[in-house]
Enzyme design. Structure first.
Site, PDB file in Angstrom:
ATOM      1  N   HIS A   2       3.442   7.149  -2.896  1.00  0.00           N
ATOM      2  CA  HIS A   2       4.713   7.440  -2.239  1.00  0.00           C
ATOM      3  C   HIS A   2       5.810   7.773  -3.251  1.00  0.00           C
ATOM      4  O   HIS A   2       5.791   7.289  -4.373  1.00  0.00           O
ATOM      5  CB  HIS A   2       5.176   6.228  -1.422  1.00  0.00           C
ATOM      6  CG  HIS A   2       4.173   5.765  -0.425  1.00  0.00           C
ATOM      7  ND1 HIS A   2       3.922   4.436  -0.197  1.00  0.00           N
ATOM      8  CD2 HIS A   2       3.347   6.446   0.406  1.00  0.00           C
ATOM      9  CE1 HIS A   2       2.996   4.319   0.732  1.00  0.00           C
ATOM     10  NE2 HIS A   2       2.619   5.520   1.108  1.00  0.00           N
ATOM     11  N   LYS A  29      11.604   1.910  -9.803  1.00  0.00           N
ATOM     12  CA  LYS A  29      11.083   0.654  -9.272  1.00  0.00           C
ATOM     13  C   LYS A  29      10.683  -0.279 -10.407  1.00  0.00           C
ATOM     14  O   LYS A  29      10.190   0.163 -11.440  1.00  0.00           O
ATOM     15  CB  LYS A  29       9.850   0.904  -8.398  1.00  0.00           C
ATOM     16  CG  LYS A  29      10.136   1.707  -7.153  1.00  0.00           C
ATOM     17  CD  LYS A  29       8.866   1.955  -6.365  1.00  0.00           C
ATOM     18  CE  LYS A  29       9.162   2.787  -5.116  1.00  0.00           C
ATOM     19  NZ  LYS A  29       7.938   3.120  -4.395  1.00  0.00           N
ATOM     20  N   TYR A  64       8.818  -5.564  -5.262  1.00  0.00           N
ATOM     21  CA  TYR A  64       9.425  -4.540  -6.102  1.00  0.00           C
ATOM     22  C   TYR A  64      10.904  -4.368  -5.805  1.00  0.00           C
ATOM     23  O   TYR A  64      11.363  -4.553  -4.694  1.00  0.00           O
ATOM     24  CB  TYR A  64       8.690  -3.204  -6.012  1.00  0.00           C
ATOM     25  CG  TYR A  64       8.456  -2.627  -4.641  1.00  0.00           C
ATOM     26  CD1 TYR A  64       9.192  -1.544  -4.191  1.00  0.00           C
ATOM     27  CD2 TYR A  64       7.466  -3.141  -3.817  1.00  0.00           C
ATOM     28  CE1 TYR A  64       8.958  -0.983  -2.953  1.00  0.00           C
ATOM     29  CE2 TYR A  64       7.224  -2.592  -2.578  1.00  0.00           C
ATOM     30  CZ  TYR A  64       7.972  -1.512  -2.146  1.00  0.00           C
ATOM     31  OH  TYR A  64       7.733  -0.969  -0.904  1.00  0.00           O
ATOM     32  N   ASP A 106      -0.844   7.342   5.345  1.00  0.00           N
ATOM     33  CA  ASP A 106      -1.272   7.648   3.976  1.00  0.00           C
ATOM     34  C   ASP A 106      -2.472   8.595   3.948  1.00  0.00           C
ATOM     35  O   ASP A 106      -2.651   9.329   2.976  1.00  0.00           O
ATOM     36  CB  ASP A 106      -1.592   6.364   3.214  1.00  0.00           C
ATOM     37  CG  ASP A 106      -0.334   5.640   2.760  1.00  0.00           C
ATOM     38  OD1 ASP A 106       0.781   6.156   2.975  1.00  0.00           O
ATOM     39  OD2 ASP A 106      -0.461   4.532   2.198  1.00  0.00           O
TER      40      ASP A 106
END
Length: 181
Positions: free
Chosen positions: A61, A71, A131, A169
């Site tokens: 992603h 991130k 995250y 996905d």
């Protein structure tokens, strides 16, 4: 904290200093001051957490401008293979990826700057994955690359018949059709 450079500029592994004794352990999982001193000014605005079972593959992603995200990722429970794919068109490592094992045992974190696609595969029976992001999630600005794109050739370390993927996905784009930063 110890900073370990990877083969892709900007993507670094962070190893905290862990203090352990018969009671357990303690470590500082994040310090804005230390982070800024070592990696430069990054202001995180959102924390996320996911729980997954063995074989789950999430990603790859990314967020489109103006909502691109850096991130800082880590595993609180279990073990994952964490993957960051360089989508920066002017980068000498464009189209390359870093794959790092993150676990509750090694307590490593991975910093992924803006301009990367990100995903992970759960290698343990269960994982809790956390995250920090430097920009808010914007569903209308999300993109993704198929986890099994042959151009990337990522070895997720899970047999194909054991992988668990979301329907979303499974419909992501090939690397050749993804957004390039």
């Amino acid at each position: 904290m110890k900073i370990i450079k990877t083969e892709i500029k900007g993507v670094v592994i962070i190893e905290p200093e862990v203090f352990g004794d018969e009671r357990g352990y303690f470590f500082e999982s994040f310090s804005q001051r230390c982070f800024d001193d070592v990696l430069g000014k990054t202001v995180f605005v959102q924390d996320n957490e996911s729980k997954s079972s063995y074989g789950v593959v999430r990603g790859l992603h990314y967020q489109l401008p103006p909502y691109t995200q850096a991130k800082l990722v880590r595993v609180v429970k279990g073990c994952v293979l964490d993957v960051a794919v360089d989508l920066r068109k002017d980068s000498p490592t464009f189209g390359k990826y870093v794959a790092i094992e993150l676990s509750e045992e090694n307590k490593r974190q991975l910093f992924i700057p803006q301009g990367f696609a990100h995903g992970f595969a759960v290698l343990s029976l269960e994982s809790i994955f956390q995250y920090k992001c430097d920009n808010y999630y914007a569903p209308d600005y999300e993109g993704g690359i198929l986890f099994d794109d042959p151009v990337l050739g990522i070895d997720w370390r899970i047999p194909r018949n054991k992988m668990i993927l979301s329907s979303k996905d499974c419909r992501l784009e090939s690397f050749s059709k993804c957004f390039i930063f």
